[in-house]
Design a protein around this motif. Sequence first.
Motif, short mmCIF file in Angstrom:
data_model
loop_
_atom_site.label_atom_id
_atom_site.label_comp_id
_atom_site.label_asym_id
_atom_site.label_seq_id
_atom_site.Cartn_x
_atom_site.Cartn_y
_atom_site.Cartn_z
N ARG A 189 -5.41 3.13 8.13
CA ARG A 189 -7.00 3.12 8.49
C ARG A 189 -7.74 1.82 8.15
O ARG A 189 -8.75 1.43 8.72
N HIS A 243 -10.25 15.92 0.55
CA HIS A 243 -9.21 15.86 1.45
C HIS A 243 -8.76 17.19 2.04
O HIS A 243 -8.37 17.95 1.28
N GLY A 254 0.85 -1.27 0.11
CA GLY A 254 0.03 0.02 -0.01
C GLY A 254 0.73 1.31 -0.12
O GLY A 254 1.77 1.27 0.72
N MET A 269 -5.90 12.02 8.01
CA MET A 269 -4.74 11.72 7.66
C MET A 269 -3.76 11.71 8.73
O MET A 269 -2.50 11.35 8.73
N ALA A 281 0.03 5.26 5.25
CA ALA A 281 0.60 4.47 6.29
C ALA A 281 1.81 3.71 5.64
O ALA A 281 3.03 3.83 6.22
P1 FAD Z 1 -5.22 4.30 2.02
O1 FAD Z 1 -5.44 5.71 1.65
O2 FAD Z 1 -6.45 3.48 1.75
O3 FAD Z 1 -4.02 3.36 1.51
C1 FAD Z 1 -4.13 1.97 1.59
C2 FAD Z 1 -3.53 1.73 0.02
O4 FAD Z 1 -3.26 0.34 0.32
C3 FAD Z 1 -4.71 1.93 -0.90
O5 FAD Z 1 -3.82 2.47 -2.17
C4 FAD Z 1 -4.60 0.39 -1.60
O6 FAD Z 1 -4.85 0.47 -2.83
C5 FAD Z 1 -3.33 -0.39 -1.03
N1 FAD Z 1 -3.71 -1.76 -0.89
C6 FAD Z 1 -4.70 -2.44 -0.26
N2 FAD Z 1 -4.55 -3.91 -0.10
C7 FAD Z 1 -3.56 -3.94 -1.10
C8 FAD Z 1 -3.04 -5.18 -1.59
N3 FAD Z 1 -3.50 -6.37 -1.26
N4 FAD Z 1 -2.03 -5.00 -2.41
C9 FAD Z 1 -1.51 -3.81 -2.83
N5 FAD Z 1 -2.05 -2.83 -2.42
C10 FAD Z 1 -3.09 -2.59 -1.54
N6 FAD Z 1 -8.49 12.63 6.31
C11 FAD Z 1 -8.32 13.82 6.65
O7 FAD Z 1 -7.17 14.08 7.29
N7 FAD Z 1 -8.99 15.07 6.02
C12 FAD Z 1 -9.79 14.63 5.23
O8 FAD Z 1 -10.64 15.99 4.77
C13 FAD Z 1 -10.32 13.47 4.79
N8 FAD Z 1 -11.33 13.35 3.96
C14 FAD Z 1 -11.87 12.11 3.64
C15 FAD Z 1 -12.70 11.75 2.70
C16 FAD Z 1 -13.29 10.56 2.28
C17 FAD Z 1 -14.29 10.33 1.46
C18 FAD Z 1 -12.56 9.42 2.97
C19 FAD Z 1 -12.82 8.11 2.65
C20 FAD Z 1 -11.42 9.77 3.78
C21 FAD Z 1 -11.07 10.89 4.19
N9 FAD Z 1 -9.85 11.36 4.87
C22 FAD Z 1 -9.59 12.53 5.16
C23 FAD Z 1 -9.12 10.01 5.63
C24 FAD Z 1 -8.01 9.81 4.76
O9 FAD Z 1 -8.24 9.15 3.49
C25 FAD Z 1 -7.22 8.56 5.58
O10 FAD Z 1 -6.71 8.83 6.77
C26 FAD Z 1 -5.83 8.28 4.97
O11 FAD Z 1 -5.99 8.15 3.33
C27 FAD Z 1 -5.49 6.87 4.95
O12 FAD Z 1 -4.32 6.22 4.56
P2 FAD Z 1 -3.83 4.76 4.67
O13 FAD Z 1 -2.39 4.84 4.13
O14 FAD Z 1 -4.11 4.17 6.02
O15 FAD Z 1 -4.96 4.11 3.72
#
Ligand code: FAD
Length: 399
Positions: free
Chosen positions: A372, A72, A22, A381, A26
């Motif tokens: 997340r 975002h 991913g 974020m 994170a």
């Molecule tokens: P993600 O961004 O989901 O990244 C995980 C990645 O892992 C993805 O790209 C996925 O494709 C990849 N992945 C998963 N499984 C696999 C696999 N098996 N093989 C390869 N790749 C894989 N936060 C704020 O602070 N302000 C905001 O205004 C805000 N607005 C938001 C609006 C919406 C509609 C949503 C849904 C969320 C919002 N957030 C906001 C929250 C923010 O999006 C998250 O906190 C942040 O993106 C989480 O990051 P992450 O790396 O945990 O997950």
Amino acid sequence: MNLNAGLPDDFNPSSFDVIVVGAGYAGAVCARRLAEACGSKVCILERRGHVAGNAYDYRDEAGVLVHKYGPHIFHTADERAFQFLSRFTDWTEYQHKVLADVHGTLMPVPFNHTSLKLAFGEERGERLFQKLVATFGMDKKVPIMELREKNDPDLSEVADYVYENVFLHYTMKQWGKTPDQIDPSVMGRVPVFVGDDDRYFPLAPNQGMPADGYTAMFERMLDHDLIKVYVGVDARDLLSTADGVVNVCGRPFGGEVIYTGPLDELYGFDLGALPYRTLDMVFETLDMDQFQPVGTVNYTVSENFTRITEFKHLTGQVLPGKTSIMREYSRSYIPGVGETPYYIINEPENLELYRRYRDRTSGLVNFHVVGRLAEYRYYDMDGVTASALELSDEIISNH
Ligand code: FAD
Ligand code: UDP
């Protein structure tokens, strides 16, 4: 950034010290820190065609910078997370504002001094506001569920109005449940604000947008000699776990694995699927300079979408004659068919199912879950960044 589409035929996992699944916050934060602090060779596997996870932004056909997975806005009180990300971007001064459309009247959300006067009239609104100040103090955030518990006719009148006109219908659309059926922390994200600050994140010390966009910020974070990013690769095709060992391409992997995807997917849903809400996002480009007065308008009593975001407000982009907007429609997530699990559902039975999956990963050597999805937490974020910084601290100190 060393970006590759797909894996080469001669891909050799043992040429890396760390495999990250991913390329969202994170994964990218951990990758950068381990490359810098430990000199680790890091391979990132990302199944989408791009980095930045759900924060990904791009220019649409009209040239408007839009957020593919929902609006975002960066806001934080966490100085460390802010400083870390600031290494890879400058910030614009954007302060997010949201208006609720209540039967055609647009009023600030969080519901505040101005909203009270719009809802109850100048004089009565002012008196109710003074009562709120006397009860809670000035510049206080009061969760609607707490306000509803107050045994006072004036405060009950405010609470009933806000519950009915701001929270009830919007929450039904977003979660398919009423506010009292879901965890109080969810409503607590958008409190009633006893004050005049009309920003969506009142009192947030750091708030803004990455000056060149989120994707550009991620590209800089991942631009390091020791980091290789492979997009369009689903790690489940390479990764398996058995008897406390993580196998990559059929062989035990001796390095660290950092997993940021959903845990139920990793185990083929064998204990059952973790519930999520997904969103259908409908984009539209209009031939006008501006569609609505602020970045987001929440439709809190009407329509079957929850909100409309107009991206030019968020990014400050100047582009005469064109603007792009997006409506969000929320619904149940269907597991295993390629939908995006946007929102975890914070309910005790779901957390219990998550804990059972999580227990299984704790027996795996050098396998870490963060993010997340992987932590099944309603993180913003900054929260994910902080969690990834903590995990990387731990890995670095054991290195
Ligand atoms: P993600 O961004 O989901 O990244 C995980 C990645 O892992 C993805 O790209 C996925 O494709 C990849 N992945 C998963 N499984 C696999 C696999 N098996 N093989 C390869 N790749 C894989 N936060 C704020 O602070 N302000 C905001 O205004 C805000 N607005 C938001 C609006 C919406 C509609 C949503 C849904 C969320 C919002 N957030 C906001 C929250 C923010 O999006 C998250 O906190 C942040 O993106 C989480 O990051 P992450 O790396 O945990 O997950
Ligand atoms: N909410 C609401 N009306 C609003 C804004 C928020 O009912 O005008 C509720 C709704 O249940 C929503 C939750 O508060 O899911 C959290 O809102 P937030 O804007 O933080 O959600 P997100 O940006 O994560 O979608």
